[in-house]
Write an enzyme that holds these catalytic residues in place. Structure first.
Site, PDB file in Angstrom:
ATOM      1  CE  LYS A 128      -2.233  -1.102   3.528  1.00 25.40           C
ATOM      2  NZ  LYS A 128      -2.807  -1.329   4.778  1.00 25.40           N
ATOM      3  NE  ARG A 163      -6.553  -0.693   8.588  1.00 23.87           N
ATOM      4  CZ  ARG A 163      -5.280  -1.021   8.695  1.00 23.87           C
ATOM      5  NH1 ARG A 163      -4.933  -2.170   9.197  1.00 23.87           N
ATOM      6  NH2 ARG A 163      -4.354  -0.196   8.292  1.00 23.87           N
ATOM      7  NE  ARG A 179       6.641  -2.349   6.706  1.00 21.41           N
ATOM      8  CZ  ARG A 179       5.325  -2.379   6.520  1.00 21.41           C
ATOM      9  NH1 ARG A 179       4.824  -2.150   5.314  1.00 21.41           N
ATOM     10  NH2 ARG A 179       4.514  -2.663   7.513  1.00 21.41           N
ATOM     11  NE  ARG A 201       4.166  -0.064  11.133  1.00 21.33           N
ATOM     12  CZ  ARG A 201       3.095  -0.243  10.374  1.00 21.33           C
ATOM     13  NH1 ARG A 201       3.044   0.320   9.177  1.00 21.33           N
ATOM     14  NH2 ARG A 201       2.083  -0.969  10.768  1.00 21.33           N
ATOM     15  NE  ARG A 230       0.565  -4.702  11.420  1.00 26.10           N
ATOM     16  CZ  ARG A 230       1.792  -4.519  10.897  1.00 26.10           C
ATOM     17  NH1 ARG A 230       2.857  -5.003  11.496  1.00 26.10           N
ATOM     18  NH2 ARG A 230       1.936  -3.841   9.784  1.00 26.10           N
TER      19      ARG A 230
HETATM   20  P1  ADP Z   1      -0.811  -2.257   8.435  1.00 27.63           P
HETATM   21  O1  ADP Z   1      -1.710  -2.078   7.273  1.00 27.63           O
HETATM   22  O2  ADP Z   1       0.531  -2.754   8.028  1.00 27.63           O
HETATM   23  O3  ADP Z   1      -1.462  -3.004   9.564  1.00 27.63           O
HETATM   24  P2  ADP Z   1      -1.134   0.491   9.332  1.00 27.63           P
HETATM   25  O4  ADP Z   1      -0.080   1.506   9.507  1.00 27.63           O
HETATM   26  O5  ADP Z   1      -2.180   0.754   8.311  1.00 27.63           O
HETATM   27  O6  ADP Z   1      -0.378  -0.868   9.062  1.00 27.63           O
HETATM   28  O7  ADP Z   1      -1.868   0.239  10.736  1.00 27.63           O
HETATM   29  C1  ADP Z   1      -1.137   0.000  11.918  1.00 27.63           C
HETATM   30  C2  ADP Z   1      -2.116  -0.270  13.056  1.00 27.63           C
HETATM   31  O8  ADP Z   1      -2.926   0.913  13.275  1.00 27.63           O
HETATM   32  C3  ADP Z   1      -3.104  -1.396  12.821  1.00 27.63           C
HETATM   33  O9  ADP Z   1      -2.553  -2.664  13.171  1.00 27.63           O
HETATM   34  C4  ADP Z   1      -4.262  -0.981  13.738  1.00 27.63           C
HETATM   35  O10 ADP Z   1      -3.972  -1.311  15.083  1.00 27.63           O
HETATM   36  C5  ADP Z   1      -4.255   0.526  13.617  1.00 27.63           C
HETATM   37  N1  ADP Z   1      -5.165   1.010  12.547  1.00 27.63           N
HETATM   38  C6  ADP Z   1      -4.833   1.461  11.326  1.00 27.63           C
HETATM   39  N2  ADP Z   1      -5.907   1.800  10.603  1.00 27.63           N
HETATM   40  C7  ADP Z   1      -6.980   1.550  11.411  1.00 27.63           C
HETATM   41  C8  ADP Z   1      -8.400   1.666  11.255  1.00 27.63           C
HETATM   42  N3  ADP Z   1      -8.960   2.093  10.116  1.00 27.63           N
HETATM   43  N4  ADP Z   1      -9.177   1.316  12.296  1.00 27.63           N
HETATM   44  C9  ADP Z   1      -8.661   0.870  13.448  1.00 27.63           C
HETATM   45  N5  ADP Z   1      -7.342   0.715  13.663  1.00 27.63           N
HETATM   46  C10 ADP Z   1      -6.505   1.052  12.660  1.00 27.63           C
END
Ligand code: ADP
Length: 264
Positions: A89, A165, A200, A229, A240
């Site tokens: 992404k 999500r 990463r 991270r 995740r």
């Molecule tokens: P990835 O897609 O690799 O999980 P992100 O940076 O998009 O990484 O998200 C990191 C974390 O942030 C997720 O594991 C979740 O805990 C939280 N998060 C991200 N987007 C959302 C969302 N739309 N709703 C709830 N939690 C979120």
């Protein structure tokens, strides 16, 4: 929104980066995102109200690709991109925003900014992020909505990454009358996702993302300052991924008429 062409919209339509020898292993460095139709070579046109995006066949000898070319643009493009952790992404968002001038809004980045600022929301969010679980809607929904409604997003259009999500997050957007023109789903086989995540690294100085094996830092100086991270460990990425799989179908069902799948 209509997707026009000599044939009606085909579910086999896929959005993919141009192929490279590394494309199945690591996000493709090529700055173009192509639409490829498996079923025909016919150029397609995508309309959203008065806005029209034409998918042109590329002069490529090895693949029936289509380049997205905006034309007759009357209102800004709105795109949602979704995919499992490390599905590419970040890379695709950079390419799409560069090409179309959209504002990139990543829910994860907004949350990490709260965590870094040690705000009340940030402290609570971190508890969920560490477990690989979704942060509660009370924190996420308003945060994303406010960012989407800011003047730059409204004027230039937006690329929303990592939101919604869950079906309730999608419903919240619908309730606010916020609907994308296109929903891009990045589809990557699970066996390569864990390897991508664990290797990463981020250069905090330039913001550039590296992979220790597939895209290593250029020199020792950069290598010495790379960070990881806190949730990019094997244990946490598996959590995740489980959360992603539990929720992706519900989100897809809301946007199925505007979904294009990309295989990276
Ligand atoms: P990835 O897609 O690799 O999980 P992100 O940076 O998009 O990484 O998200 C990191 C974390 O942030 C997720 O594991 C979740 O805990 C939280 N998060 C991200 N987007 C959302 C969302 N739309 N709703 C709830 N939690 C979120």
């Amino acid at each position: 929104m209509l997707i026009m062409g000599s044939t009606s919209f085909s579910p086999s339509l896929s959005l993919s980066p141009s192929l490279s020898p590394h494309s199945s292993k690591f996000p493709n460095p090529n700055p173009n995102l192509f639409l490829r139709s498996h079923s025909s070579f016919t150029p397609l046109t995508l309309r959203s109200n008065q806005t029209r995006y034409r998918f042109k066949k590329l002069p490529s000898s090895n693949a029936p690709n289509f380049l997205v070319a905006a034309s007759g643009k009357a209102e800004p493009l709105k795109v949602i991109i979704s995919g499992a952790p490390a599905s590419g992404k970040g890379t695709q968002c950079e390419l799409i925003t560069q090409k179309y001038g959209l504002v990139h809004i990543a829910a994860g980045d907004l949350l990490r900014a709260e965590v870094a600022a040690a705000s009340e929301n940030g402290k609570l969010a971190k508890e969920y992020m560490e477990k690989g679980e979704l942060v509660p809607n009370e924190i996420v929904v308003m945060m994303v909505k406010e960012r989407l409604l800011q003047p730059d997003s409204q004027q230039r259009g937006w690329l929303l990454d990592g939101y919604p999500r869950s079906s309730s997050q999608a419903a919240a957007l619908e309730d606010y009358g916020i609907r994308p023109d296109v929903f891009i789903l990045l589809d990557v086989s699970e066996d390569i996702l864990v390897e991508r995540v664990v290797g990463r690294r981020l250069d905090p100085l330039t913001g550039k993302i590296y992979h220790l094996k597939y895209s290593p830092p250029e020199n020792d100086e950069i290598a010495s300052r790379l960070t990881q991270r806190f949730d990019d460990t094997e244990e946490k990425v598996k959590l995740r991924l489980r959360t992603h799989h539990q929720n992706v179908d519900a989100v897809l069902s809301v946007y199925k008429d505007i979904t294009v799948k990309a295989y990276c």
